[in-house]
Scaffold this motif. Structure first.
Motif, PDB file in Angstrom:
ATOM      1  N   SER A  87      10.368  38.567 -28.692  1.00 46.58           N
ATOM      2  CA  SER A  87      11.436  38.346 -27.714  1.00 46.58           C
ATOM      3  C   SER A  87      11.204  39.141 -26.430  1.00 46.58           C
ATOM      4  O   SER A  87      10.729  40.279 -26.451  1.00 46.58           O
ATOM      5  CB  SER A  87      12.785  38.748 -28.306  1.00 46.58           C
ATOM      6  OG  SER A  87      13.119  37.921 -29.409  1.00 46.58           O
ATOM      7  N   LEU A  88      11.558  38.519 -25.311  1.00 48.66           N
ATOM      8  CA  LEU A  88      11.574  39.157 -24.006  1.00 48.66           C
ATOM      9  C   LEU A  88      13.033  39.223 -23.539  1.00 48.66           C
ATOM     10  O   LEU A  88      13.885  38.520 -24.082  1.00 48.66           O
ATOM     11  CB  LEU A  88      10.720  38.366 -23.018  1.00 48.66           C
ATOM     12  CG  LEU A  88       9.225  38.287 -23.349  1.00 48.66           C
ATOM     13  CD1 LEU A  88       8.534  37.295 -22.428  1.00 48.66           C
ATOM     14  CD2 LEU A  88       8.576  39.659 -23.249  1.00 48.66           C
ATOM     15  N   PRO A  89      13.338  40.044 -22.552  1.00 44.58           N
ATOM     16  CA  PRO A  89      14.733  40.146 -22.100  1.00 44.58           C
ATOM     17  C   PRO A  89      15.282  38.794 -21.620  1.00 44.58           C
ATOM     18  O   PRO A  89      14.546  37.992 -21.027  1.00 44.58           O
ATOM     19  CB  PRO A  89      14.655  41.156 -20.951  1.00 44.58           C
ATOM     20  CG  PRO A  89      13.428  41.958 -21.236  1.00 44.58           C
ATOM     21  CD  PRO A  89      12.457  41.001 -21.850  1.00 44.58           C
ATOM     22  N   ALA A  90      16.544  38.554 -21.853  1.00 45.33           N
ATOM     23  CA  ALA A  90      17.196  37.346 -21.351  1.00 45.33           C
ATOM     24  C   ALA A  90      17.095  37.312 -19.831  1.00 45.33           C
ATOM     25  O   ALA A  90      17.248  38.338 -19.160  1.00 45.33           O
ATOM     26  CB  ALA A  90      18.652  37.317 -21.786  1.00 45.33           C
ATOM     27  N   GLY A  91      16.795  36.132 -19.280  1.00 45.15           N
ATOM     28  CA  GLY A  91      16.675  35.978 -17.846  1.00 45.15           C
ATOM     29  C   GLY A  91      15.405  36.551 -17.251  1.00 45.15           C
ATOM     30  O   GLY A  91      15.272  36.622 -16.020  1.00 45.15           O
ATOM     31  N   PHE A  92      14.442  36.936 -18.080  1.00 45.31           N
ATOM     32  CA  PHE A  92      13.226  37.603 -17.596  1.00 45.31           C
ATOM     33  C   PHE A  92      12.328  36.659 -16.787  1.00 45.31           C
ATOM     34  O   PHE A  92      11.643  37.070 -15.881  1.00 45.31           O
ATOM     35  CB  PHE A  92      12.453  38.158 -18.795  1.00 45.31           C
ATOM     36  CG  PHE A  92      11.314  39.071 -18.438  1.00 45.31           C
ATOM     37  CD1 PHE A  92      11.558  40.361 -18.016  1.00 45.31           C
ATOM     38  CD2 PHE A  92       9.993  38.646 -18.530  1.00 45.31           C
ATOM     39  CE1 PHE A  92      10.513  41.220 -17.693  1.00 45.31           C
ATOM     40  CE2 PHE A  92       8.946  39.488 -18.223  1.00 45.31           C
ATOM     41  CZ  PHE A  92       9.206  40.783 -17.795  1.00 45.31           C
ATOM     42  N   ARG A  93      12.299  35.389 -17.166  1.00 42.17           N
ATOM     43  CA  ARG A  93      11.481  34.365 -16.508  1.00 42.17           C
ATOM     44  C   ARG A  93      10.016  34.798 -16.411  1.00 42.17           C
ATOM     45  O   ARG A  93       9.465  35.017 -15.334  1.00 42.17           O
ATOM     46  CB  ARG A  93      12.031  34.020 -15.128  1.00 42.17           C
ATOM     47  CG  ARG A  93      13.389  33.335 -15.150  1.00 42.17           C
ATOM     48  CD  ARG A  93      13.814  32.915 -13.766  1.00 42.17           C
ATOM     49  NE  ARG A  93      12.852  31.970 -13.195  1.00 42.17           N
ATOM     50  CZ  ARG A  93      12.799  31.659 -11.897  1.00 42.17           C
ATOM     51  NH1 ARG A  93      13.653  32.230 -11.050  1.00 42.17           N
ATOM     52  NH2 ARG A  93      11.908  30.798 -11.467  1.00 42.17           N
ATOM     53  N   PRO A  94       9.317  34.872 -17.544  1.00 42.19           N
ATOM     54  CA  PRO A  94       7.920  35.315 -17.562  1.00 42.19           C
ATOM     55  C   PRO A  94       6.967  34.192 -17.172  1.00 42.19           C
ATOM     56  O   PRO A  94       7.310  33.009 -17.232  1.00 42.19           O
ATOM     57  CB  PRO A  94       7.716  35.709 -19.020  1.00 42.19           C
ATOM     58  CG  PRO A  94       8.585  34.726 -19.761  1.00 42.19           C
ATOM     59  CD  PRO A  94       9.813  34.556 -18.891  1.00 42.19           C
ATOM     60  N   GLU A  95       5.768  34.563 -16.771  1.00 41.04           N
ATOM     61  CA  GLU A  95       4.708  33.580 -16.519  1.00 41.04           C
ATOM     62  C   GLU A  95       3.356  34.067 -17.010  1.00 41.04           C
ATOM     63  O   GLU A  95       2.582  33.315 -17.570  1.00 41.04           O
ATOM     64  CB  GLU A  95       4.640  33.252 -15.025  1.00 41.04           C
ATOM     65  CG  GLU A  95       3.978  31.914 -14.698  1.00 41.04           C
ATOM     66  CD  GLU A  95       2.452  31.957 -14.679  1.00 41.04           C
ATOM     67  OE1 GLU A  95       1.826  30.888 -14.759  1.00 41.04           O
ATOM     68  OE2 GLU A  95       1.891  33.070 -14.583  1.00 41.04           O
ATOM     69  N   GLY A  96       3.033  35.352 -16.791  1.00 41.66           N
ATOM     70  CA  GLY A  96       1.738  35.882 -17.183  1.00 41.66           C
ATOM     71  C   GLY A  96       1.831  36.817 -18.370  1.00 41.66           C
ATOM     72  O   GLY A  96       2.865  37.446 -18.611  1.00 41.66           O
ATOM     73  N   ILE A  97       0.711  36.912 -19.122  1.00 43.16           N
ATOM     74  CA  ILE A  97       0.642  37.813 -20.272  1.00 43.16           C
ATOM     75  C   ILE A  97      -0.793  38.294 -20.421  1.00 43.16           C
ATOM     76  O   ILE A  97      -1.755  37.582 -20.114  1.00 43.16           O
ATOM     77  CB  ILE A  97       1.114  37.120 -21.567  1.00 43.16           C
ATOM     78  CG1 ILE A  97       1.165  38.127 -22.734  1.00 43.16           C
ATOM     79  CG2 ILE A  97       0.229  35.935 -21.920  1.00 43.16           C
ATOM     80  CD1 ILE A  97       1.823  37.562 -23.985  1.00 43.16           C
ATOM     81  N   THR A  98      -0.957  39.529 -20.876  1.00 42.74           N
ATOM     82  CA  THR A  98      -2.253  40.066 -21.245  1.00 42.74           C
ATOM     83  C   THR A  98      -2.037  41.073 -22.361  1.00 42.74           C
ATOM     84  O   THR A  98      -0.904  41.483 -22.637  1.00 42.74           O
ATOM     85  CB  THR A  98      -2.969  40.718 -20.044  1.00 42.74           C
ATOM     86  OG1 THR A  98      -4.336  40.985 -20.385  1.00 42.74           O
ATOM     87  CG2 THR A  98      -2.296  42.019 -19.630  1.00 42.74           C
ATOM     88  N   SER A  99      -3.119  41.466 -23.037  1.00 44.58           N
ATOM     89  CA  SER A  99      -3.014  42.433 -24.134  1.00 44.58           C
ATOM     90  C   SER A  99      -4.267  43.288 -24.176  1.00 44.58           C
ATOM     91  O   SER A  99      -5.277  42.971 -23.543  1.00 44.58           O
ATOM     92  CB  SER A  99      -2.814  41.718 -25.479  1.00 44.58           C
ATOM     93  OG  SER A  99      -3.929  40.894 -25.780  1.00 44.58           O
TER      94      SER A  99
END
Length: 332
Positions: free
Chosen positions: A53-65
């Protein structure tokens, strides 16, 4: 990132597709990486919740690890916040506060420097940030006043390459010892050759290949494109057994390319190789999908899994909507 037209939700797992007969192809070696990652670390699975889960309203697009580790990072299109979470527990927190007028999209981690690089919009221009993965401190900032839509980025051995999706060019930030910036400015390379000026969002996902060229996804015209970084000349990559439309983020693992939203159902998997005259080719392998996918935009490989951001473009009331990361096996 792509411009949303309507909400998409896919729930069918795509089967591995039959491959059409093709000319003899030499397997492409593993892609160039900023620094070697031990095989044991790559094989290690940081197995935790299948949905993060990510915060509500976060509107993500990119991810890395971080390869072989448990930390992942996601950026917000609302205000450029960066979330640092755990693949093992699903817990996390904001490590880079938001800034009014900022939106972040593509992200990539460089194991040489321990920096998370990310790109996006700042006001009416563009921004490239390098963030300390351990502390969250912003180490380097590049502003690009004439950028139209900085969208994604890739780490090559000697530089950062950035796509500007509404301008026919790539940005380059030279890297030196230890993957640290070699200067305080950037250069640009125009996209030429067969590169098509089709659609509002064009050059999107980008990754480097071992021969020094760059692999790009074209969101408007579709398909994969090989670009000479010295000249910007682009050539289409023939795809045997299928086609790609609306490609967004790209992830590479050896000779496999994972193109998010490549066919509208999830993550398309293609096997890269060299044909006659060392022309790059791709062979369709199948589709990775999941019932929890809701317009995934980018993905990161960690251990035996892909972790894909669900951008949920077109969702009602995005400022209050739920957002999450979906874990899937990295092979179809």
């Amino acid at each position: 990132m792509m411009e949303p037209s309507k909400k998409h939700r896919r729930r069918l797992v795509g089967p591995v597709l039959a491959l059409a007969a093709a000319a003899s192809v030499t397997t492409l070696p593993a892609v160039a990486q900023a620094a070697p990652v031990p095989a044991k670390a790559v094989a290690k699975a940081a197995l935790g919740p299948a949905q993060l889960s990510l915060p509500a309203g976060f509107r993500p697009e990119g991810i890395t690890s971080i390869p072989g580790g448990t930390d992942f990072f996601a950026g917000s299109m609302v205000d450029g916040r960066i979330w640092k979470g755990s693949l093992a527990t699903g817990q996390g927190s904001v490590v880079v506060p938001g800034v009014t007028g900022r939106a972040l999209r593509g992200m990539v981690y460089d194991p040489r420097s321990g920096l998370v690089w990310t790109v996006g919009t700042q006001g009416t221009g563009g921004i490239v940030l390098a963030v300390n993965a351990r502390t969250g401190a912003v180490a380097y900032t590049y502003t690009v006043p004439d950028a139209q839509f900085l969208n994604d980025l890739a780490i090559a051995p000697t530089g950062i390459w950035v796509t500007d999706s509404r301008v026919e060019r790539l940005l380059n930030i030279a890297l030196g010892t230890g993957g640290l910036p070699a200067g305080s400015s950037y250069t640009t390379v125009p996209l030429t050759g067969a590169w098509p000026v089709v659609g509002n969002t064009r050059a999107n996902g980008i990754r480097p290949l071992v021969d020094g060229s760059l692999l790009l996804a074209h969101s408007g015209a579709g398909g994969l494109w090989r670009v000479d970084p010295a000249t910007g000349a682009a050539t289409a990559v023939p795809i045997v057994g299928g086609s790609l439309t609306g490609g967004d983020g790209i992830e590479l693992a050896g000779n496999l390319a994972y193109v998010v939203r490549g066919n509208g159902t999830g993550v398309s998997v293609l096997k890269l190789g060299y044909g006659a005259g060392l022309a790059l080719t791709a062979r369709w392998q199948g589709v990775i999908s999941d019932p929890t996918f809701d317009v995934p935009s980018t993905t990161t490989r960690n251990g035996k899994y892909l972790y894909s951001i669900n951008a949920r473009f077109g969702v009602a009331n995005p400022g209050a909507a739920d957002y999450w990361v979906t874990r899937t096996p990295f092979k179809p």
